[in-house]
Design a protein around this motif. Structure first.
Motif, mmCIF file in Angstrom:
data_model
loop_
_atom_site.group_PDB
_atom_site.id
_atom_site.type_symbol
_atom_site.label_atom_id
_atom_site.label_comp_id
_atom_site.label_asym_id
_atom_site.label_seq_id
_atom_site.Cartn_x
_atom_site.Cartn_y
_atom_site.Cartn_z
ATOM 1 N N VAL B 112 6.377 8.143 -1.242
ATOM 2 C CA VAL B 112 5.477 7.581 -2.130
ATOM 3 C C VAL B 112 6.408 7.305 -3.172
ATOM 4 C CG1 VAL B 112 3.689 7.985 -3.765
ATOM 5 C CG2 VAL B 112 3.304 8.373 -1.203
ATOM 6 N N LEU B 116 7.102 3.564 -4.882
ATOM 7 C CA LEU B 116 6.823 3.228 -6.254
ATOM 8 C C LEU B 116 7.985 2.721 -6.920
ATOM 9 C CD1 LEU B 116 4.288 6.100 -7.444
ATOM 10 C CD2 LEU B 116 3.863 3.565 -6.855
ATOM 11 N N THR B 118 10.378 0.980 -6.042
ATOM 12 C CA THR B 118 10.555 -0.516 -6.351
ATOM 13 C C THR B 118 9.890 -1.243 -7.446
ATOM 14 O OG1 THR B 118 8.683 -1.042 -4.709
ATOM 15 C CG2 THR B 118 11.084 -0.805 -3.698
ATOM 16 N N GLY B 119 8.890 -1.040 -7.822
ATOM 17 C CA GLY B 119 7.987 -1.536 -8.907
ATOM 18 C C GLY B 119 7.128 -2.791 -8.293
ATOM 19 N N SER B 120 6.948 -2.901 -6.997
ATOM 20 C CA SER B 120 6.274 -3.826 -6.297
ATOM 21 C C SER B 120 4.760 -3.517 -6.278
ATOM 22 C CB SER B 120 6.631 -4.317 -4.839
ATOM 23 O OG SER B 120 5.578 -4.447 -4.107
ATOM 24 N N SER B 121 3.718 -4.110 -6.417
ATOM 25 C CA SER B 121 2.443 -3.668 -6.531
ATOM 26 C C SER B 121 1.760 -3.590 -5.087
ATOM 27 C CB SER B 121 1.402 -4.577 -7.315
ATOM 28 O OG SER B 121 1.697 -5.871 -6.891
ATOM 29 N N PHE B 122 2.561 -4.314 -4.120
ATOM 30 C CA PHE B 122 2.148 -4.203 -2.889
ATOM 31 C C PHE B 122 2.558 -2.660 -2.506
ATOM 32 C CE2 PHE B 122 3.130 -8.775 -2.640
ATOM 33 C CZ PHE B 122 1.771 -8.987 -2.270
ATOM 34 N N MET B 125 0.177 -0.211 -3.789
ATOM 35 C CA MET B 125 -1.155 -0.064 -3.163
ATOM 36 C C MET B 125 -0.750 0.789 -1.772
ATOM 37 S SD MET B 125 -2.540 -3.824 -2.980
ATOM 38 C CE MET B 125 -2.533 -4.990 -4.214
ATOM 39 N N ALA B 127 1.139 3.126 -1.466
ATOM 40 C CA ALA B 127 1.301 4.427 -1.891
ATOM 41 C C ALA B 127 -0.050 5.115 -2.294
ATOM 42 C CB ALA B 127 2.457 4.584 -2.978
ATOM 43 N N SER B 128 -0.709 4.425 -3.044
ATOM 44 C CA SER B 128 -2.020 4.900 -3.548
ATOM 45 C C SER B 128 -2.905 5.176 -2.160
ATOM 46 C CB SER B 128 -2.708 3.654 -4.502
ATOM 47 O OG SER B 128 -4.164 4.081 -4.562
ATOM 48 N N VAL B 131 -1.830 8.595 -0.451
ATOM 49 C CA VAL B 131 -2.278 9.968 -1.215
ATOM 50 C C VAL B 131 -3.712 10.115 -1.166
ATOM 51 C CG1 VAL B 131 -0.028 10.026 -2.560
ATOM 52 C CG2 VAL B 131 -2.355 8.969 -3.523
ATOM 53 N N GLN B 132 -4.515 9.036 -1.209
ATOM 54 C CA GLN B 132 -5.735 9.115 -0.971
ATOM 55 C C GLN B 132 -6.193 9.685 0.198
ATOM 56 O OE1 GLN B 132 -7.957 5.331 -0.803
ATOM 57 N NE2 GLN B 132 -9.850 6.335 -0.737
ATOM 58 N N GLU B 204 0.481 -7.909 3.640
ATOM 59 C CA GLU B 204 0.509 -6.754 2.817
ATOM 60 C C GLU B 204 -0.365 -6.251 2.277
ATOM 61 O OE1 GLU B 204 2.246 -10.004 2.686
ATOM 62 O OE2 GLU B 204 4.352 -9.566 2.603
#
Lengths: 654, 305
Positions: B112, B116, B118-122, B125, B127-128, B131-132, B204
């Protein structure tokens, strides 16, 4: 004992000297830090010796206070709690010397006075063998930390936090006075050694008032409302000490009180278990919703206190029902977690302080990319975060492992215990997964990716002293992770001092083999990591990896604001827990074909305060105003009240 | 000979794991009426990737490079504690499964963080979501193991599976069936299979695991793909050990039966993937809560006995 007295005197002396250096920041930094570090080095020696060669030493000095005696006892349980006090005091002092910048207008002299007094008071709390001395040290601890909480007094938030903190401290002390006087009436003295278990319902009353007083200090839910306000408000190294060891005075008191009140009723265990479960789960859920890094860490402390209280509850229930292996593993796990949490939470708060120091804010949505700007602090924070998620091979794992193992070993016991064990398993594992979400969010939003604001982009690295303080704690986290089997002896002697010899034997019997295997497994893991890292280097074969932009799905103009932020990362989970969190969302209405600027914000307020305390406070305030005619501001009447009260007391006594 | 048996078992696991994915792909191809990729495709991919030069984003730091190494190390270490065909691995001790679950957590944490980094929002998502879903699957996993521990009275993974006999299935069939079902759901979720995640998706926005590793390339990607294969083996082996309680005592025979069972599980995963679509993202947590409920029911049946 001589060394401890020397250590206490060093702390008090440097506290006194720094008062006079308020105008000279460099000198105050030097005297304060040197005093704290040398006192810790001197104090660690007798504490460690007592843990390895268990014995109880008592020192009594004449003290002309009625019902009181200045008696300090160093037994293995006190020593076990003193070790993290001294380690954290030393690390925080080194860090603090770099944290208080001389060029700042605010003079750190008085802050050092309060800090060193706080450490001395905590040490006396763990050593006191008399209720009056204990309460005195308890109050000094509360007052000195109050001054540290209000250090940034020009901020309204810090003033509010300090006020709540003061009230909570007073309420806790009141409950403790009640509990001690209950025991004192029975015994006719206020020395701990003279206390006996009161009969019948009085024992339950004493237990409940101890639970209230010590629970307030430990910050269990729902008595935690002061903690997420006060801990973030203090300077970061003080937050480290407060979250790392000061809340543990509540745990220490609870253990001592349980020792005084043995044998226990099963419902005491259930009470502790339910409080622990609630604090553990709610603490981590609240942590997930925070936007401020230090508040997040404060809520995570509540979670960890919950784990410790849950383990104490399992131990009490196990003992009451005759399931001794469960009790020993749970008590041992609780003690081990006390030590380990102190180390990693201290490290994390210092990491948060480095962020605050370097970027000027701890607001996670405004940070990002700090790993490039402060690589060392980032590395240490990630290490601390891994320990806080109880990930092997770091130190957070061992304590939780023992609690899990205790719960599993109880699965074939009576139905009552099976239920407690299953609840513990379910909540601990869910809280563990949630903690992973919390800390990956914190580390990711603050240190990784691209900076989201100018402040984050211009962040500077922290100085050598701050790095040294953090490195010390990080090393302690790694060492105590790998060296868990060596902690069996100290933990078991401390358990012996608290709960009797039987617990010592049960614990060392049940914990030794698994912990030794665990260390072997940790070493295997480290070896595999090393081999794979070498293998990767071999695959690369000296070729220079190419550099490029992050894959953006072909989008032409990505910006740092498009990154997944802290609250977007946790949104699926906070939405799931919304009934508990009650986050307030300000969702803009977008209308028309060409909508203008819109803004969205969300806030996680303190649910327990808003829905439990606030209504009560409103009622109380209404009631208090009925008596406002007593408070008219005329000094001569106030003096009359005092005289009248004293006369009444005198007449009553005659 | 007894000494080197665990070593041979371990070697078998690390060599045969990528074959499972080949089997799954073959089954899916059969359902779709295609010929499908070669059984050994993943081996070819791994070989090719190991010798490619990686590309790193300028945003990334050391965590991005450490993620795949630590992720693969965690699962390799976990496999050392895993029983094979009813025989203990290298590391078998009381509470070893607690260690295993947290080792998977270690791998997840660093995967995770690498995403994170990489700073990419994909990747954020993915990663989020990762963990969820762990928040629901981890308690289910723990309680399933608690049911197993209660059924067998043992505290180590090897001990539990060794104590599992045909008689235990006769005595506690509903409980064991429920916990096997729970483990299968957890397998699907943890390994990002349909209906939780679609390993073949091309968008993605809808991915979980695949999107977290979008930026990895070369040997790093090889580590990640290999780690995923090993993780699939890990969960498959738990199920295979649960449903194969009969041990003849002959190492070769038991081993062959165990490997056969692994192939059956791979076929089962392939079948599930072929006959159902993936769930909407917001429905996944209900599937995982189903697993949690199965585990709790298994425990209830055990306690009530």
């Amino acid at each position: 004992m001589l060394f401890l007295l020397l250590s206490l005197s060093l702390l008090c002396l440097s506290a006194l000297l720094t008062v006079f250096c308020n105008a000279r920041p460099e000198r105050a930094n030097f005297i304060g830090a040197a005093g704290a570090v040398s006192a810790s080095a001197v104090g660690l020696f007798p504490a460690v010796r007592t843990l390895l060669h268990p014995a109880a030493e008592t020192l009594s000095l004449p003290w002309p206070v009625p019902m009181a005696s200045f008696s300090l006892t160093l037994d293995p349980l006190s020593a076990f709690f003193l070790v993290p006090v001294f380690i954290l005091t030393a690390a925080a002092a080194i860090y603090g010397a770099g944290y208080f910048r001389p060029e700042e207008k605010k003079a750190p002299g008085l802050a050092w006075t309060a800090f060193n007094l706080l450490s001395a008071a905590m040490a006396v709390v763990f050593l006191a063998a008399n209720a009056v001395l204990f309460l005195l040290a308890w109050e000094v601890m509360g007052v000195s930390s109050f001054f540290l909480v209000i250090f940034d007094h020009e901020k309204a938030q810090a003033r509010k936090a300090a006020y709540i903190y003061l009230v909570a401290g007073a309420a806790g002390a009141l409950a403790l006075m009640f509990a001690f006087s209950l025991l004192g009436v029975q015994a006719g003295a206020l020395d701990f050694a003279a206390f006996k278990r009161p009969e019948g319902p009085l024992a339950a009353a004493a237990f409940l008032s101890f639970l209230l007083g010590f629970g307030l200090k430990a910050g269990v839910i729902p008595l935690h409302v002061w903690l997420p306000e006060a801990h973030p408000a203090a300077p970061s190294h003080v937050s480290a000490v407060m979250s790392g060891v000061m809340i543990k005075t509540g745990i220490y008191g609870l253990i001592r009180a349980l020792g005084l009140l043995s044998p226990w009723a099963p419902w005491w265990g259930w009470t502790l278990i339910l409080i622990g479960l609630g604090s553990c789960l709610l603490g981590v859920v609240f942590a997930l919703a925070q936007h401020d890094l230090k508040r997040l860490l404060a809520y995570s402390s509540i979670e960890n206190i919950g784990i410790i209280v849950l383990a104490l509850g399992l131990g009490v229930l196990g003992t009451a029902m005759g399931l001794y292996p469960l009790a020993a593993l749970a008590f041992g796990g609780a003690l081990l977690h006390v030590l380990n949490h102190a180390l990693f939470k201290g490290l994390l708060f210092m990491g948060a302080g480095a962020v605050l120091h370097g970027a000027g804010t701890a607001e996670m949505e405004a940070l990002g990319g700090l790993s490039k700007r402060m690589p060392r602090a980032a590395f240490l924070f990630v290490l601390g975060a891994a320990a806080a998620c109880a990930l092997p091979p770091f130190n957070g794992f061992a304590g939780e492992f023992l609690i899990y193992l205790g719960a599993f070993s109880a699965l074939n016991g009576p139905a009552n215990i099976v239920l407690a064990a299953l609840l513990a398993l379910a909540v601990l594992s869910a809280a563990g997964a949630l903690a992973l979400a919390v800390f990956s969010k914190a580390a990711g939003a603050v240190f990784l990716g691209e900076p989201r604001t100018q402040a984050a982009a211009g962040a500077h690295d922290c100085g050598p002293l701050m790095n040294a303080g953090m490195t010390l704690l990080a090393a302690a986290c790694v060492v105590s992770g790998f060296a868990a089997p060596f902690l069996i002896l100290p933990v078991s002697t401390a358990l012996g001092a608290a709960f009797g010899l039987r617990t010592t034997l049960d614990f060392s019997g049940a914990a030794a083999t698994p912990l030794i295997y665990l260390t072997a497994a940790f070493l295997a893991l480290a070896a595999i990591v090393w081999v794979l890292a070498e293998k990767r280097r071999f695959f690369l074969g000296g070729r220079q990896p190419a550099a490029g932009p992050t894959w953006d799905c072909g989008y032409a103009a990505p910006s740092a604001r498009m990154q997944y932020g802290a609250s977007s990362f946790s949104q699926p989970l906070t939405a799931f827990f919304q009934p508990l969190l009650r986050k307030t969302l300000n969702i803009p209405v977008i209308a028309g074909y060409f909508p203008g600027k819109a803004s969205f914000s969300s806030e996680a307020r303190s649910v327990v305060f808003d829905h439990l305390y606030a209504p009560v406070i409103v009622r109380l305030r209404g009631l208090a105003f009925r008596f406002s005619w007593l408070q008219h501001g005329r000094l001569q009447f106030y003096i009359l009240y005092i005289v009248a009260a004293l006369m009444a007391l005198l007449l009553w006594k005659l | 000979m007894e000494i080197i048996k665990p070593l041979i078992q371990y070697l078998a696991v690390i060599i045969l794991s990528p074959l499972l994915l080949g089997l799954i792909n073959r089954v899916k191809a059969k359902f779709a009426g295609r010929r499908g990729q070669p059984l050994l495709q993943l081996y070819f991919d791994l070989y090719k990737l190991s010798y490619k030069t990686p590309v790193y984003s300028r945003t990334t730091t050391w965590l991005f490079r450490a993620g795949p190494v630590i992720g693969l190390s965690a699962i390799l270490c976990a496999l050392a504690a895993l029983p094979f065909a009813g025989r203990p691995g290298f590391l078998a001790f009381d509470g070893d499964f607690i260690f295993l679950i947290y080792l998977l957590g270690l791998g997840r944490f660093f995967t995770v963080l690498a995403a994170l980094d990489t700073g990419s929002s994909f990747e954020g998502m993915g990663a989020s979501r990762e963990v969820q879903f762990a928040v629901f699957s981890e308690p289910a996993f723990f309680l399933a193991l608690a049911a197993l521990s209660k059924a067998t009275g043992k505290l180590s993974l090897s001990g539990m599976f060794l104590a599992l006999e045909p008689a235990s299935w006769q005595a506690a069939a509903p409980a064991l069936l429920l916990l096997t079902a729970a483990l299968f759901i957890i397998l699907l979720a943890e390994n990002s299979r349909v209906p939780v995640d679609d390993p073949n998706t091309h968008l993605e926005l809808t991915m979980i695991h695949e999107v977290m590793v979008l930026d990895h390339s070369g040997p790093d990607l090889a580590y990640i793909l290999y780690g995923a294969a090993l993780k699939l083996w890990f969960f498959g082996a738990l199920i295979a050990s649960a449903v194969l309680p009969r041990h003849s005592g002959s190492w070769l025979y038991d081993g062959a039966a165990f490997l056969g069972m692994m192939a059956v599980i791979a076929a089962a995963i392939g079948t599930v993937e072929s006959v159902m679509a993936r769930l909407r993202m917001i429905k996944v947590q209900y599937l995982l809560m189903g697993a949690l409920v199965f585990s709790i029911l298994a425990l209830l049946f055990q306690t009530g006995r």
